[in-house]
Design an enzyme around this catalytic site. Structure first.
Site, PDB file in Angstrom:
ATOM      1  N   ASP A  92       0.821  -1.193   0.000  1.00 15.05           N
ATOM      2  CA  ASP A  92       0.000   0.000   0.000  1.00 15.05           C
ATOM      3  C   ASP A  92       0.867   1.260   0.000  1.00 15.05           C
ATOM      4  OD1 ASP A  92      -1.982   1.849   0.300  1.00 15.05           O
ATOM      5  OD2 ASP A  92      -2.478   1.305   2.352  1.00 15.05           O
ATOM      6  N   ASP A 305      -2.303   6.633  -5.617  1.00 10.96           N
ATOM      7  CA  ASP A 305      -2.417   5.636  -4.541  1.00 10.96           C
ATOM      8  C   ASP A 305      -2.681   4.253  -5.115  1.00 10.96           C
ATOM      9  OD1 ASP A 305      -2.827   4.220  -2.241  1.00 10.96           O
ATOM     10  OD2 ASP A 305      -4.762   5.125  -1.780  1.00 10.96           O
TER      11      ASP A 305
END
Length: 460
Positions: A92, A305
């Site tokens: 992530d 992201d």
């Protein structure tokens, strides 16, 4: 706030192995398959609930099942401790802390929604594990640790707490233990080594729901990238290439020599990988980004992201994109399905709808093709992967652009923290890239790999 966690979803694990000289490698998993209502629900839930020697460079090879509805959530299989124990963690770029559940956590769930038992870290069972105390530099530097409750000289455990925008949080204490790495020694040749890494041992209910933890690669000081860079092991440069055609891809730490990538500056003093959007083009027409929002007029802030499935646009821009996309189909009837705009269409997506171009500083362009942002709900019905920021994000973040995997797939994305830039280029992510070993100056090929779900090895 931690956007990487906010988009964490349930997926079906698929692992990936990687190994390269002076590079670290992870096995990575992808999670969503199929089409229809089940996938829409998973995507919606995911994005509303998410989250020795000079090594010179590190490679994380990616893999997974992929379909137009399968964007996001890449996992890797890592090993921690002596003897080594395998853990599945979500990779992530929107969060910072690497953590797994603690052996003594009473509130942590024992199984995920698929019935697979979670692995828990047992400090007492590892001969190389030890607690991180308040006296250590890492504890003082970690942005998530509470220094007020952790005075130097106390000898107390260094605690951490990470709050996520959906109300979940993970909290516990930092420990340090060996991580196994496959270091590249030549083209597709590796040797095994270990590095001591500090990470979180969670004592709270697992907010990931489906994996053993999260591997955060954000901008803070506690990431594994920051730890390795602070000890002179690597440069703070990493890249990923998510294969949107067959699944898998490439994930590397180190300077990419080929292909060449144009870059745009990161916005300074941000907690996420943020860049400034200059213009947005749909079907050859530039959209009006001078909205009524003061925040939009000032910055056009855009977050990149990899932990997010979809792409989020400010409300006024979102409406413009939908209008321009459907210009060629004036009679198109749309309906809302679980928050997605859907419509009946019997043609070919790339022929019937326009490419969307995001333009950034330094003439960096991000093209997004219809086959990336459209996905099938039924045999003759498509849904659009764009989402309205105001319908999902907190009110103080509703004017941002947030670009997840539907726009990042089939592109090599390079995060260069040394020079505070980020860049990308369209690329065949099932091929290979060339990364330089800073220790020797040699350039080595790093290839894409797809590992089956029953393999559990981890290479760095």
């Amino acid at each position: 706030m931690d956007f990487g966690k906010m988009w964490l979803v349930s997926l079906i694990l698929v692992e990936l192995m990687c190994c390269v000289v002076g590079h670290f490698v992870f096995e990575v998993h992808h999670k969503f398959d199929g089409e229809g209502e089940t996938v829409l629900g998973a995507m919606r839930d995911h994005d509303s609930h998410r989250h020795g020697r000079n090594l010179a460079a590190i490679e994380f090879q990616l893999g997974g099942h992929y379909s137009p509805a399968l964007h996001s959530l890449y996992f890797t299989n890592i090993t921690i401790g002596t003897p080594p124990v395998d853990y599945h963690v979500h990779i992530d770029t929107g969060s910072n802390t690497l953590w797994v559940n603690c052996h003594d956590c009473e509130s942590c769930p024992k199984k995920n929604r698929f019935g697979v038992e979670f692995k828990r870290y047992d400090l007492a069972a590892s001969s190389t594990g030890k607690n991180v105390t308040c006296d250590e530099d890492f504890c003082r530097a970690a942005s998530s640790s509470s220094n007020n409750n952790c005075p130097a000289g106390s000898g107390r455990q260094c605690e951490y707490s990470v709050a996520y925008v959906d109300g979940d949080k993970t909290a516990g204490f930092f420990v340090r233990d060996n991580f196994g790495f496959n270091q590249v020694t030549g083209n597709l040749q590796t040797s095994t080594m270990n590095e001591s890494i500090a990470f979180g041992c969670s004592m709270s209910e697992d907010p990931t729901k489906d994996v053993d933890g999260i591997l955060g690669l954000g901008l803070a000081n506690e990431t594994i990238l920051a730890q390795l860079a602070s000890s002179g092991k690597v440069k703070k440069v990493f890249s990923h290439c998510l294969d949107g055609n067959r699944g898998g891809g490439i994930f590397a730490i180190g300077e990419v020599m080929d292909p060449k990538v144009n870059r745009t500056p990161l916005v300074p003093n941000e907690s996420h990988y943020s860049v400034n959007l200059k213009s947005l083009e749909v079907g050859g027409q530039l959209l009006n980004l001078s909205t009524n929002s003061p925040a939009m007029r000032l910055s056009r802030r855009t977050i990149i992201d990899s932990g997010s499935s979809l792409a989020y646009l400010p409300s006024e821009v979102y409406q413009q994109v939908l209008e321009k996309m459907t210009t060629k189909h004036p009679g198109l009837q749309t309906r809302i399905e679980q928050g997605f705009t859907c419509f009946q269409y019997n043609g070919t997506d790339d022929d019937g709808f326009p490419i969307v171009y995001f333009h950034f500083e330094n003439s960096l362009i991000l093209p997004v093709h219809p086959h990336s942002f459209l996905f099938r709900f039924t045999d003759n019905e498509y849904c659009i992967g764009w989402k309205n920021s105001s319908s999902v994000l907190p009110s103080d973040e509703s004017d941002i652009f947030l670009l997840g995997d539907i726009v990042l797939s089939n592109k090599l994305v390079v995060y260069d923290l040394e020079n505070q830039t980020i860049g990308w280029t369209e690329y065949n992510c099932s091929s290979s890239i060339k990364v330089r070993d800073e220790a020797t100056g040699n350039v080595y090929g790093v290839g894409s790999h797809l590992i089956s779900s029953n393999q559990h090895s981890f290479c760095f």
